[in-house]
Every structure is written in structure tokens, then in C-alpha cells.
Scaffold this active site. Structure first.
Site, PDB file in Angstrom:
ATOM      1  N   LYS A 153     -12.702  10.626  -5.533  1.00 29.25           N
ATOM      2  CA  LYS A 153     -12.638  11.574  -6.651  1.00 29.25           C
ATOM      3  C   LYS A 153     -13.088  12.968  -6.212  1.00 29.25           C
ATOM      4  O   LYS A 153     -12.420  13.966  -6.494  1.00 29.25           O
ATOM      5  CB  LYS A 153     -13.515  11.047  -7.795  1.00 29.25           C
ATOM      6  CG  LYS A 153     -13.455  11.855  -9.065  1.00 29.25           C
ATOM      7  CD  LYS A 153     -13.743  10.999 -10.278  1.00 29.25           C
ATOM      8  CE  LYS A 153     -15.209  10.668 -10.455  1.00 29.25           C
ATOM      9  NZ  LYS A 153     -16.009  11.828 -10.898  1.00 29.25           N
ATOM     10  N   SER A 154     -14.206  13.037  -5.499  1.00 28.14           N
ATOM     11  CA  SER A 154     -14.717  14.349  -5.085  1.00 28.14           C
ATOM     12  C   SER A 154     -13.710  15.069  -4.190  1.00 28.14           C
ATOM     13  O   SER A 154     -13.451  16.267  -4.343  1.00 28.14           O
ATOM     14  CB  SER A 154     -16.020  14.177  -4.296  1.00 28.14           C
ATOM     15  OG  SER A 154     -17.024  13.685  -5.137  1.00 28.14           O
ATOM     16  N   ARG A 201     -11.298  18.652  -4.889  1.00 26.61           N
ATOM     17  CA  ARG A 201     -11.353  19.784  -3.956  1.00 26.61           C
ATOM     18  C   ARG A 201      -9.992  20.038  -3.328  1.00 26.61           C
ATOM     19  O   ARG A 201      -9.608  21.194  -3.083  1.00 26.61           O
ATOM     20  CB  ARG A 201     -12.433  19.514  -2.896  1.00 26.61           C
ATOM     21  CG  ARG A 201     -13.857  19.607  -3.478  1.00 26.61           C
ATOM     22  CD  ARG A 201     -14.846  18.808  -2.656  1.00 26.61           C
ATOM     23  NE  ARG A 201     -16.234  19.001  -3.046  1.00 26.61           N
ATOM     24  CZ  ARG A 201     -16.856  18.382  -4.056  1.00 26.61           C
ATOM     25  NH1 ARG A 201     -16.184  17.530  -4.817  1.00 26.61           N
ATOM     26  NH2 ARG A 201     -18.129  18.618  -4.315  1.00 26.61           N
ATOM     27  N   ASP A 230     -24.209   8.245  -7.380  1.00 24.74           N
ATOM     28  CA  ASP A 230     -23.370   7.592  -8.397  1.00 24.74           C
ATOM     29  C   ASP A 230     -23.432   6.070  -8.307  1.00 24.74           C
ATOM     30  O   ASP A 230     -22.834   5.380  -9.129  1.00 24.74           O
ATOM     31  CB  ASP A 230     -21.913   8.048  -8.236  1.00 24.74           C
ATOM     32  CG  ASP A 230     -21.751   9.525  -8.562  1.00 24.74           C
ATOM     33  OD1 ASP A 230     -22.540  10.044  -9.375  1.00 24.74           O
ATOM     34  OD2 ASP A 230     -20.839  10.168  -8.000  1.00 24.74           O
TER      35      ASP A 230
HETATM   36  C1  S3P Z   1     -19.973  15.287  -7.262  1.00 23.82           C
HETATM   37  C2  S3P Z   1     -21.328  15.472  -7.119  1.00 23.82           C
HETATM   38  C3  S3P Z   1     -22.345  14.631  -7.781  1.00 23.82           C
HETATM   39  C4  S3P Z   1     -21.751  13.329  -8.316  1.00 23.82           C
HETATM   40  C5  S3P Z   1     -20.436  13.544  -8.997  1.00 23.82           C
HETATM   41  C6  S3P Z   1     -19.428  14.181  -8.067  1.00 23.82           C
HETATM   42  C7  S3P Z   1     -19.060  16.199  -6.562  1.00 23.82           C
HETATM   43  O1  S3P Z   1     -22.872  15.346  -8.872  1.00 23.82           O
HETATM   44  O2  S3P Z   1     -22.648  12.714  -9.208  1.00 23.82           O
HETATM   45  O3  S3P Z   1     -19.908  12.306  -9.457  1.00 23.82           O
HETATM   46  O4  S3P Z   1     -17.852  15.875  -6.449  1.00 23.82           O
HETATM   47  O5  S3P Z   1     -19.517  17.245  -6.099  1.00 23.82           O
HETATM   48  P1  S3P Z   1     -24.105  16.369  -8.707  1.00 23.82           P
HETATM   49  O6  S3P Z   1     -23.670  17.505  -7.892  1.00 23.82           O
HETATM   50  O7  S3P Z   1     -24.429  16.779 -10.117  1.00 23.82           O
HETATM   51  O8  S3P Z   1     -25.204  15.570  -8.073  1.00 23.82           O
END
Ligand code: S3P
Length: 446
Positions: free
Chosen positions: A27-28, A32, A326
Site C-alpha cells: 500500500k505504501s 508513492r 501496522d
Molecule cells: C504509512 C506510514 C505509517 C503507517 C501507514 C502507512 C506510509 O503511518 O501506519 O499505514 O505509507 O507512510 P505513520 O507515518 O503515521 O506512522
């Protein structure tokens, strides 16, 4: 995004879990990939993009700001971007649905363009704090009016040229780091983020991959310093998104807990800034091996081979938390079946995720018969020593939190009876196909 009617589901195991599966794209990395592709002139191609609701919210927003984004019949996504600095004024509010990552990263992008955007989201997202990105983006010149408590809905008027800043992160957050760096892409000069505790580094890797001039150094106090040269020109790329280690966590823990199981999860991202859960589970005695380790698109990837194991409780060092932030909900489920006590602390951030994950996991696990104490910043879980949770017909309210829903689905497989989730719909934000995949492995889902 129109709310869907709740779709309840009941989970139980009818035997060992077996098979070889893949989980959807990270997902991250997917967020991006869409954002940076949308900032290139020319065509980028993205293979393995997560087609979950959170990422689709990002795609819709980038389209609303001028990018051309299409999914090919082969499943590869094609993006024609507008160039850094080229985002257009969106005509309507940007609906972020359930997605904190879309909101915070896009706020960063908008902050250094001469456009105004309104951000709205669902009930869960509208409760989450945005002050952590509002503060640095205001320093860069953005004008932001938010709802009370720094929440959505909010309106952000960007400034171009924006003011480059040096920003020390007050919370360990990859979203805040990324918001500042993305704003810095269209600011003159150097924008720097100082990160006392390392968080996921996908933004840094991908910015460098798209041709941005970015350096990562270590300060005298050990903090990471990420410096980005602004007014960058990004070059279109072909990106392959690996499977999401946060999604793989659910079948992996299910395989550890259901006796006799053996499951292979292929093509999972194992970037060290994301793989803390696997380190902790191994320390607890989990039989997890990484096979076929390789690098795909600048990210380390492996096939995970997981066999049912007798787990032991441990003290989880708080420093490892950002690399598994997560994954705590599913770790608590594993801890509930371990031998002895698992102690976690330093997890106050879990209270401001899609739900208050400490409270929901503590209450839900207790209702399933587990012994759990909730502290301000963690849970202490006294495991059963391998015996299934004595839950017969428990119903869990997941409160629009995908990871709570999937964690209790796995708990259902590790219980004497079954566990019913009031609404499994939210899993579509990060893991479309979760129910089908669990069925493939042998779970019963009614
Ligand atoms: C993410 C960062 C995390 C994570 C989120 C996805 C990201 O959050 O909990 O599911 O893609 O940068 P935080 O930056 O608030 O820790």
C-alpha cells in the site's frame, strides 16, 4: 466515497492451513508510485499496484489534479504526469475515504503548488490528527484551515514558491516525513527532514529512483537526515510493486497458530523498515523463513515459508515499533496463544490509527477469552500456551478498521468456535481478496 452496507463474516478453521498464495501490492509503495508518476512528464508504468480503496483514492485525487491514469487490460497501470509544479486546481473536494496516507502525502504535494484543495474523508479518517502535517506545511508557507483539533474536513492553500525547511520529526512518522519531502520537491533549495527514529524509507528510495537529488546521512546524535534538492525534474519509470508485508502478516500468523499448517506467501516486500513483525515472531519461536531473496524495483523481496509453531511470549523492544507499526493488532493475536507473557510499550501512536487499536484489540481479545491488560502505551498479553482461544460465538465490531477486522478473522481460526466480524467490508482498503485467499488456504468463512 459512498458508505457501503455492512457485510458480516464468520471465521473458523476446519483443519490445517496449506498452500501457496500471493498478497496484493504494497500500500505504501503503491501510493508513492502513483504520486511520483503523476509528477513526471511522460509515461510511467506500474505493475502490481494495490487496487485497494485507499490507493484508488490517491489515483482519483491525482486525476483531479491533472494526471492521466489508466489501468491496462494486463493489470499494468499507465500514468501520464503533469511534471513537478504542474498540479492543477481540483474542481471538487478530494475524497480521501479511509486513507491517512493519501491525505497526509497529498497535503504535502498541494502545499507547494498555487492551488487550493479541500480534503474530506470517512468517519474514521475525520477523527485522525492532521496537526502533525499541518505544522511543517505551514512553515513552508501553506495556508490551512482545519476542523477543530486539526482534523478533516480541511482546506489547504498552497504557496509557490514554497519555503524550503529543515524539519525535525516530533513523532516517528513516515507520513509526516513524506509530506515534507513531497512539498520540498517543488520548493527552491534544500528541504531536509531529520528523523531521530527511522521509519519506512519507501519515499527516499522511490524519489531517488525517479531521479531526484536526495542524500541520506547520519547526524552526530545518530538521527537520519534526508536532504532533497527542490525544483526537481522527475523522470518516468517502470515500477514493480512487491506484495505488502503488512497484508502477508495475516496469513503468516494464521499459519503459525493453526496446528499442522504450512503456508508459502510469495513475493513479499521485506524492507528492514517494514519487517519488524517477522523478527519478533521468529524470536517468539515462529518457524518463518525467507526463501528466494532478491531485489525488485529497488526493494528487497522474498517468499515467506511459515509453519505452525509453539510461540513464547517476549518483551517487544519499543525501538522496533516503527518497523511493524501496522502489525501490532495481529501480533497481539499471536501473543494471545503464546506460552507466557508478551509485553509491548511505546505504542501510543496505535491510538490514532484507523481506530484506537490498543483499546479495540484489548477489549476484543478479552471477549474472545484472552487475558490482556491495557496500559497507556501498550498491551500486556498472557498467552494460553498454544490452546485455542475459548471464543464460541463472539461478535467483533471492527469500527471501519481493516486491520482490526483481519486480526480478529485470524483469531477466529485460532479459537475453539468461531468469531464473527460485524463488517468485513473495510478490508478492501488494503487487502481486496482477503476472504478468498483465506478460503484458498482452508479457512471456513461464512
Ligand atoms: C504509512 C506510514 C505509517 C503507517 C501507514 C502507512 C506510509 O503511518 O501506519 O499505514 O505509507 O507512510 P505513520 O507515518 O503515521 O506512522
Amino acid at each position: 466515497m459512498a458508505p457501503q452496507p455492512p457485510s458480516p463474516a464468520r471465521f473458523r478453521a476446519i483443519g490445517p492451513l496449506r498452500g501457496t498464495v500471493r498478497v496484493p501490492g504494497d500500500k505504501s509503495i503503491s501510493h508513492r508510485a502513483l504520486m511520483l508518476s503523476a509528477l513526471c512528464v511522460g509515461e510511467s508504468r506500474i505493475d502490481g499496484l494495490l487496487e485497494g480503496e485507499d490507493v484508488l483514492a490517491t489515483a482519483a485525487a491525482m486525476r483531479a489534479m491533472g494526471a492521466d491514469i489508466l489501468r491496462g487490460e494486463d493489470g499494468v497501470w499507465c500514468v501520464h504526469g503533469v511534471g513537478v509544479g504542474g498540479l492543477l486546481q481540483p474542481r471538487t473536494a478530494l475524497d480521501m475515504g479511509n486513507s491517512g496516507t493519501s491525505t497526509r502525502l497529498l497535503m504535502g504535494l498541494v502545499a507547494s503548488h498555487s492551488i487550493t484543495a479541500t480534503f474530506i474523508g470517512d468517519a474514521s479518517l475525520s477523527r485522525r490528527p492532521m496537526g502533525r502535517v499541518i505544522d511543517p506545511l505551514k512553515l513552508m508557507g501553506a495556508d490551512i484551515s482545519a476542523s477543530p483539533g486539526g482534523r478533516l474536513p480541511l482546506m489547504l492553500r498552497g504557496l509557490c514558491p514554497a519555503v524550503p525547511i529543515e524539519y525535525r520529526l516530533p513523532v516517528a512518522s513516515a507520513q509526516v516525513k513524506s509530506a515534507v519531502l513531497l512539498a520540498g520537491l517543488n520548493a527552491p533549495g534544500m528541504t531536509s527532514v531529520i528523523e531521530p527514529v527511522p521509519t519506512r524509507d519507501h519515499s527516499e528510495r522511490m524519489l531517488a529512483g525517479f531521479g531526484a537529488a536526495l542524500t541520506v546521512t547520519t547526524g552526530a546524535d545518530g538521527a537520519r537526515i534526508i536532504a532533497l534538492q527542490g525544483e526537481a525534474e522527475l523522470k518516468p519509470q517502470a515500477i514493480t510493486v512487491p506484495g505488502d508485508p503488512s497484508s502477508a502478516a495475516f496469513p503468516a500468523v494464521a499459519a503459525l497458530l493453526v496446528p499442522g499448517s504450512e503456508v508459502t506467501i510469495e513475493n513479499v516486500g521485506v524492507n528492514a523498515t517494514r519487517a519488524g513483525l517477522y523478527t519478533v515472531l521468529r524470536e517468539m519461536g515462529g518457524d518463518i523463513s525467507f526463501a528466494n531473496e532478491r531485489v525488485v524495483g529497488g526493494e528487497p523481496v522474498a517468499d515467506l515459508v511459515v509453519r505452525a509453531s509453539a510461540l513464547r511470549g517476549i518483551e517487544v523492544p519499543p525501538e522496533i515499533a516503527p518497523s511493524m507499526i501496522d502489525e501490532f493488532p495481529i501480533l497481539f493475536v499471536a501473543a494471545a496463544l503464546a506460552e507466557g507473557r508478551t509485553v509491548t510499550r511505546g505504542l501510543e501512536e496505535l491510538r490514532v490509527k484507523e481506530s484506537d487499536r490498543l483499546a479495540l484489540m484489548a477489549n476484543g481479545l478479552r471477549r474472545c477469552g484472552a487475558r490482556v491488560d491495557e496500559t497507556e502505551d501498550g498491551l500486556i498479553v498472557e498467552g494460553t500456551g498454544g490452546a485455542p482461544l475459548p471464543a464460541s460465538s463472539v461478535e467483533i465490531a471492527a469500527e471501519l478498521d481493516h486491520r482490526i477486522a483481519m486480526s480478529f478473522a485470524v483469531a477466529g481460526l485460532a479459537s475453539t468456535g468461531s468469531i464473527r466480524i460485524d463488517d468485513i467490508g473495510p478490508v478492501a482498503t488494503s487487502f481486496p481478496g482477503f476472504v478468498a485467499m483465506m478460503r484458498t488456504l482452508g479457512a471456513e468463512v461464512a
